[in-house]
Design a protein around this motif. Structure first.
Motif, PDB file in Angstrom:
ATOM      1  N   PHE A   1       2.730   8.308  18.686  1.00 36.43           N
ATOM      2  CA  PHE A   1       1.673   9.316  18.583  1.00 36.43           C
ATOM      3  C   PHE A   1       1.841   9.953  17.210  1.00 36.43           C
ATOM      4  N   GLU A   2       0.826   9.877  16.362  1.00 38.20           N
ATOM      5  CA  GLU A   2       0.972  10.288  14.964  1.00 38.20           C
ATOM      6  C   GLU A   2      -0.007  11.398  14.615  1.00 38.20           C
TER       7      GLU A   2
ATOM      8  N   LEU B   1       7.144  16.913  12.640  1.00 31.20           N
ATOM      9  CA  LEU B   1       7.129  17.066  14.096  1.00 31.20           C
ATOM     10  C   LEU B   1       8.564  17.048  14.612  1.00 31.20           C
ATOM     11  N   GLU B   2       8.892  18.009  15.479  1.00 31.19           N
ATOM     12  CA  GLU B   2      10.254  18.126  16.012  1.00 31.19           C
ATOM     13  C   GLU B   2      10.219  18.377  17.516  1.00 31.19           C
ATOM     14  N   CYS B   3      11.329  18.119  18.161  1.00 31.60           N
ATOM     15  CA  CYS B   3      11.550  18.473  19.568  1.00 31.60           C
ATOM     16  C   CYS B   3      10.413  18.003  20.489  1.00 31.60           C
ATOM     17  N   PRO B   4      10.147  16.711  20.561  1.00 25.36           N
ATOM     18  CA  PRO B   4       9.055  16.236  21.425  1.00 25.36           C
ATOM     19  C   PRO B   4       9.330  16.507  22.900  1.00 25.36           C
ATOM     20  N   ASP B   5       8.248  16.604  23.650  1.00 28.96           N
ATOM     21  CA  ASP B   5       8.324  16.974  25.064  1.00 28.96           C
ATOM     22  C   ASP B   5       7.179  16.254  25.775  1.00 28.96           C
ATOM     23  N   ILE B   6       7.441  15.629  26.915  1.00 23.06           N
ATOM     24  CA  ILE B   6       6.375  14.995  27.687  1.00 23.06           C
ATOM     25  C   ILE B   6       6.681  15.168  29.166  1.00 23.06           C
TER      26      ILE B   6
ATOM     27  N   ALA C   1      10.526   9.913  24.002  1.00 21.61           N
ATOM     28  CA  ALA C   1       9.719  10.295  22.844  1.00 21.61           C
ATOM     29  C   ALA C   1      10.683  10.784  21.775  1.00 21.61           C
ATOM     30  N   ASN C   2      10.620  10.198  20.590  1.00 21.28           N
ATOM     31  CA  ASN C   2      11.591  10.455  19.536  1.00 21.28           C
ATOM     32  C   ASN C   2      10.876  10.978  18.287  1.00 21.28           C
ATOM     33  N   ALA C   3      11.333  12.117  17.749  1.00 22.79           N
ATOM     34  CA  ALA C   3      10.712  12.688  16.559  1.00 22.79           C
ATOM     35  C   ALA C   3      11.021  11.832  15.341  1.00 22.79           C
ATOM     36  N   GLU C   4       9.955  11.416  14.638  1.00 24.89           N
ATOM     37  CA  GLU C   4      10.100  10.516  13.492  1.00 24.89           C
ATOM     38  C   GLU C   4       9.164  10.942  12.363  1.00 24.89           C
TER      39      GLU C   4
ATOM     40  N   GLY D   1       7.775   8.546  18.106  1.00 24.70           N
ATOM     41  CA  GLY D   1       7.939   7.167  18.536  1.00 24.70           C
ATOM     42  C   GLY D   1       8.189   7.096  20.026  1.00 24.70           C
ATOM     43  N   PHE D   2       7.605   6.097  20.691  1.00 26.09           N
ATOM     44  CA  PHE D   2       7.744   5.932  22.137  1.00 26.09           C
ATOM     45  C   PHE D   2       8.602   4.688  22.416  1.00 26.09           C
ATOM     46  N   TYR D   3       9.583   4.848  23.312  1.00 24.42           N
ATOM     47  CA  TYR D   3      10.520   3.778  23.633  1.00 24.42           C
ATOM     48  C   TYR D   3      10.756   3.727  25.139  1.00 24.42           C
ATOM     49  N   THR D   4      11.079   2.545  25.642  1.00 26.08           N
ATOM     50  CA  THR D   4      11.404   2.393  27.052  1.00 26.08           C
ATOM     51  C   THR D   4      12.736   1.673  27.201  1.00 26.08           C
ATOM     52  N   SER D   5      13.371   1.888  28.359  1.00 24.86           N
ATOM     53  CA  SER D   5      14.669   1.259  28.625  1.00 24.86           C
ATOM     54  C   SER D   5      14.882   1.161  30.126  1.00 24.86           C
TER      55      SER D   5
END
Length: 329
Positions: free
Chosen positions: A36-37, A44-49, A12-15, A20-24
């Motif tokens: 998630f908007e 929005l900063e410092c996302p956490d899941i 989860a990346n703060a944008e 923004g959600f990304y996979t690798s």
């Protein structure tokens, strides 16, 4: 984080106003899979899941971010939602976030998992640490002028996911490791107060606990604590319950502070009681209410001599039941 259900990494990346959600598969090449908007919570900063097991045995995902809801009369701390996560998108149980803190200084918080003695992850417990500051005053706090000091973190918290009235929330408690630093304990018992009572206990850092009890049919107008109190009065931080509001509050206006202000959260005076735990350190006050669903964290800057404590119950009476003050080394 490692998404074990799908055998890949998730980020989860703060944008700005969205996460923004990304996979690798290899932590090098990343694919955008969703977002998630929220446009009503500032930057929005410092996302956490993460996923936790609640007190009723069910498992739930939590998505969180540091956000600024001041324009809507909400906190500017750690906002979170419980909900469903499918590896690419998050669907919240409720549109409005819960907040891990209702004070002015619990920003940029992050959580990390608890582990058992064997090293296995314990998903019924998680730990959180938050910045004891905010962007309104990162460069103008009083200690910058006195010793070039500006900033630390609030006490690490133990988080548990709890169920009530068909929804789930995070309950905070000061980390259990704090017990190792308790130096001296003052067991004051049940202390009745009408008007004010100055305690003999003085300390720069302590852990105060009690159950504040009042008559629901005739509650006092205001009951609580003057902490970080100057020897002759005047400067202090007020933490307590305004039962005519009704709301709980931490008011740092009467002492040295970055910007002044009072945080408030609603309470129910008809219960006639509320558990209160207050952590005081050299530059911070944190008040935990009830089971820890509501916390008020503030930066304050008392003088070294401002280490006194006063109890008050204005226009009525209250009992500070099982009042205990443990000095912290």
């Amino acid at each position: 984080m490692w998404d074990g259900d799908r055998g890949r990494w998730f980020m989860a990346n703060a944008e700005g106003h969205k996460l923004g959600f990304y996979t690798s598969s290899d932590l090098t090449s990343w694919q955008h899979v969703g977002h998630f908007e929220r446009t009503d919570l500032g930057l929005l900063e410092c996302p956490d899941i993460f996923r936790m097991t609640a007190d009723d045995g069910t498992r739930h995902w939590v998505l969180a971010t540091s956000a600024n809801g001041k324009s809507r009369g909400l906190p500017a701390t750690y906002a979170y939602w419980t909900g469903a996560f499918d590896g690419s998108s998050f669907t919240p149980d409720h549109p409005e976030p819960e907040w891990l803190d209702h004070g002015f200084d619990f920003y940029g918080a992050v959580t990390y998992p608890d582990h058992t003695a064997s090293g296995a992850e314990n998903d019924s417990l998680r730990h959180a640490i938050g910045w004891a500051n905010f962007w309104d005053y990162p460069h103008n706090t009083p200690t910058l002028a006195t010793d070039r000091y500006n900033g630390d973190d609030m006490i690490v918290r133990d988080l548990r996911l709890k169920h009530a009235n068909g929804s789930y929330y995070l309950a905070s408690a000061p980390t259990a490791a704090l017990e190792k630093y308790a130096r001296r304990s003052h067991q004051l018992g049940d202390v009745p107060v009408t008007d004010v009572l100055d305690l003999d206990v003085t300390a720069p850092a302590y852990d105060l606990t009690c159950e504040l009890v009042w008559d629901p049919a005739a509650p006092p107008a205001n009951a609580g604590f003057e902490i970080c109190r100057a020897p002759g009065g005047g400067r202090h931080v007020a933490a307590g319950l305004y039962l005519r509001g009704p709301f709980a509050y931490v008011n740092r206006r009467p002492t040295i502070n970055p910007t002044g202000g009072e945080s408030r959260t609603p309470i129910d005076p008809s219960t006639g009681r509320l558990s209160i735990r207050i952590l005081v350190d050299h530059t911070s006050v944190e008040m935990f209410l009830g089971d820890g669903r509501v916390v008020h964290s503030h930066r304050v800057f008392p003088l070294e001599s401002d280490n006194h404590i006063r109890l008050y119950a204005h226009e009525g009476a209250a009992i500070f039941r099982n009042l205990t003050i443990r000095e912290i080394a």
